[in-house]
Every structure is written in C-alpha cells, then in structure tokens.
Design an enzyme around this catalytic site. Structure first.
Site, PDB file in Angstrom:
ATOM      1  N   GLU A 110      32.281  24.772  37.830  1.00  0.00           N
ATOM      2  CA  GLU A 110      31.278  25.534  38.437  1.00  0.00           C
ATOM      3  C   GLU A 110      29.961  25.700  37.576  1.00  0.00           C
ATOM      4  O   GLU A 110      29.331  26.761  37.932  1.00  0.00           O
ATOM      5  CB  GLU A 110      31.827  26.821  39.166  1.00  0.00           C
ATOM      6  CG  GLU A 110      32.939  26.646  40.293  1.00  0.00           C
ATOM      7  CD  GLU A 110      33.132  27.890  40.873  1.00  0.00           C
ATOM      8  OE1 GLU A 110      32.641  27.917  42.024  1.00  0.00           O
ATOM      9  OE2 GLU A 110      33.806  28.768  40.459  1.00  0.00           O
ATOM     10  N   HIS A 129      29.440  34.712  36.387  1.00  0.00           N
ATOM     11  CA  HIS A 129      30.366  34.282  37.786  1.00  0.00           C
ATOM     12  C   HIS A 129      31.650  34.711  37.665  1.00  0.00           C
ATOM     13  O   HIS A 129      32.546  34.596  36.617  1.00  0.00           O
ATOM     14  CB  HIS A 129      30.247  32.637  37.917  1.00  0.00           C
ATOM     15  CG  HIS A 129      31.208  32.316  38.970  1.00  0.00           C
ATOM     16  ND1 HIS A 129      31.103  32.874  40.446  1.00  0.00           N
ATOM     17  CD2 HIS A 129      32.196  31.754  39.177  1.00  0.00           C
ATOM     18  CE1 HIS A 129      32.101  32.140  41.114  1.00  0.00           C
ATOM     19  NE2 HIS A 129      33.044  31.559  40.270  1.00  0.00           N
ATOM     20  N   HIS A 131      35.378  36.357  39.966  1.00  0.00           N
ATOM     21  CA  HIS A 131      36.280  36.743  41.034  1.00  0.00           C
ATOM     22  C   HIS A 131      36.588  38.163  41.234  1.00  0.00           C
ATOM     23  O   HIS A 131      37.581  38.290  41.512  1.00  0.00           O
ATOM     24  CB  HIS A 131      37.370  35.783  41.252  1.00  0.00           C
ATOM     25  CG  HIS A 131      36.791  34.250  40.861  1.00  0.00           C
ATOM     26  ND1 HIS A 131      37.812  33.469  40.126  1.00  0.00           N
ATOM     27  CD2 HIS A 131      35.862  33.646  41.242  1.00  0.00           C
ATOM     28  CE1 HIS A 131      37.201  32.280  40.034  1.00  0.00           C
ATOM     29  NE2 HIS A 131      35.906  32.341  40.626  1.00  0.00           N
ATOM     30  N   HIS A 199      35.173  34.045  47.836  1.00  0.00           N
ATOM     31  CA  HIS A 199      35.378  33.619  46.478  1.00  0.00           C
ATOM     32  C   HIS A 199      35.116  34.415  45.336  1.00  0.00           C
ATOM     33  O   HIS A 199      36.190  34.689  44.789  1.00  0.00           O
ATOM     34  CB  HIS A 199      34.402  32.127  46.387  1.00  0.00           C
ATOM     35  CG  HIS A 199      34.283  31.552  45.137  1.00  0.00           C
ATOM     36  ND1 HIS A 199      33.610  30.340  44.979  1.00  0.00           N
ATOM     37  CD2 HIS A 199      34.679  31.880  43.912  1.00  0.00           C
ATOM     38  CE1 HIS A 199      33.558  30.037  43.605  1.00  0.00           C
ATOM     39  NE2 HIS A 199      34.327  30.731  42.896  1.00  0.00           N
TER      40      HIS A 199
HETATM   41 ZN   LIG Z   1      34.466  30.657  40.947  1.00  0.00          ZN
END
Ligand SMILES: [Zn+2]
Length: 268
Positions: A110, A129, A131, A199
């Site tokens: 990603e 980024h 979760h 996500h």
């Molecule tokens: Zn991710």
C-alpha cells in the site's frame, strides 16, 4: 455516464495502471535525491516505534516522510512490522512509488497511499497509514468522527470517509495501485485525517511529529467518542470555531509529547 459504466471504466483504468505501476518501465530506477540527515531518519524510525507503542500500528501499517532535498522523493521502511524498523530498513521512492534501489527488499503493497498523497499535497511532509482499532467503526457507521476534546481539535475540519467501492467497485480493500492512492488523496482533500471504510485511516502533517500526533489523537478521540455515545445522552462536541481557536496550541506544544514518545519508544 451511467454509474455502472463509470465504475467499469474506472476498473479498467485501474487494471491498466496496476500492471504498469510497481516496476519501473524498462527497469530504469529513479535517481536518488541523495543522503538524508540521520536525525530525520531517526525521527522516522521513532515514529514507527511510537505508533506501535501507542497501539496505533500493530504488525501492519506504515509511516513515511518526504525527502528533505527533493519533494519528488519519499522515505518509507521496507515491508516490516513497524516496531522492528531500524535506519537500515528505510528505502527511497519516487512519487509513483517506484524504489530508487530495491536491492531485493520486499515493499509495502500500500505504498501508493504515500506517493499519491505527496503528489496531491505539497504541504504534507509525513503520512501515517494505520488500522488503529477504535477508529475503524466510524468508517462503517453513519455516526461521524467528531472532536470530543481540545487535543483532537484538528478534527473540526471534517473527517472524510474514503469509499473504495466508488473508486474501483469490489476490491480486496487494499490501496495497491496509483489509481486507488489518487482516489484516497482526493477524498482526503486538504484535511489532516481521512478514514478508509472497512480498513483504517490516514493522517498527514507538515512534519513527522504532526502526522504522529494526529494518528494518536484520532485513535484517542474515537475511544472517547464511543464512551460519550455509550452514556446515552446528547453530545456537545467541540465547535468548529473552538477547534480553529485551539489548533495553534498544538503547534506550540507538540515538541513536549513528541520528545516523551520518542524517548520511551527508542529506549525499548
Ligand atoms: Zn492498510
């Protein structure tokens, strides 16, 4: 264009870009922007450890910094659990997320999140980024994430939810190509946080401490908002005007928590 045609066109565009994106055409790697101040690398390594320490990142998620000598390059660890990242793991990419010198190292799938946000946001020098778990419900619920207290005043600018189905229909939910990265960057707009439905989320800042601060306090705010909701009464959120008035205090004091987080995380 009818919606389904728009979607089909989008999937085709996406597929085309996917096949071309990960490897540099004809095997030519982008040029390096040169050596980086070790202090910045130390901050980037610290950011990985801090976010793991604070429960924002676990075995997954990543944090990057824009290259200080060339805004068209960024720095991101090879594919590794954030808590294990060391200076030797940091790789350099161009904004198409093509590595300068891969040397056989595995890359985060990603990474396009980072490259495409740096393209869209010249003011951004760091991207997280994650979760982070308490935030995830707000990406799937009609209840919006809103600022509960001054520490998360930056949420007053609104928290968009990136709907990956709008960009590419049914996917595995991962931002695994430039098209999806671009769609996420569009959804983020000029704000510091965007949720990713089903996500996680992204936070961005003018420097590493800001992106880290936003990631931590987005998680804390989500926990507090869930608690406030569970009380059952109506909720008196921080007003946009109050959020705007508080924000300069974050910039004025951010070094205080940053030095503490860094010391704790690097001391382990
Ligand atoms: Zn991710």
């Amino acid at each position: 264009m009818p919606y389904f045609l728009h979607q089909a066109a989008s999937i085709l565009r996406c597929a085309g870009r996917t096949s071309m994106a990960p490897a540099a055409p004809s095997g030519v790697a982008p040029a390096s922007a040169g050596p980086v101040d070790p202090a910045l690398i130390e901050d980037l390594v610290a950011a990985n450890r801090i976010l793991a320490d604070q429960g924002v990142l676990d075995g997954y998620g990543h944090v990057s910094a824009r290259h200080p000598k060339n805004p068209a390059r960024y720095l991101l660890s090879r594919s590794l659990a954030p808590e294990l990242v060391t200076p030797a793991d940091i790789m350099e990419y161009d904004l198409d997320s093509i590595p300068v010198d891969q040397r056989g190292r595995t890359m985060y799938l990603e990474r396009f999140i980072h490259g495409e946000i740096y393209k869209a946001r010249p003011d951004v020098n760091a991207v997280v980024h994650s979760h982070s778990p308490a935030v995830v419900p707000f990406g799937v619920s009609s209840v919006a994430l809103r600022p509960i207290y001054h520490m998360s005043a930056f949420l007053h600018r609104g928290v968009p939810v990136f709907e990956i189905r709008d960009a590419a229909g049914m996917t595995d939910l991962l931002v695994r190509d430039p098209h999806l990265g671009r769609a996420l960057a569009q959804s983020l707009g000029d704000r510091p946080v965007a949720l990713m439905r089903g996500h996680g989320n992204v936070t961005v800042g003018s420097g590493i401490p800001f992106a880290v601060y936003y990631a931590i306090y987005t998680e804390v705010n989500a926990r507090l908002q869930l608690q406030a909701i569970s009380l059952g009464g109506s909720i008196n959120y921080v007003a946009p005007e109050e959020g705007k008035l508080y924000e300069p205090n974050i910039a004025g004091t951010i070094n205080r928590p940053w030095e503490l987080w860094k010391k704790k995380a690097l001391g382990k």
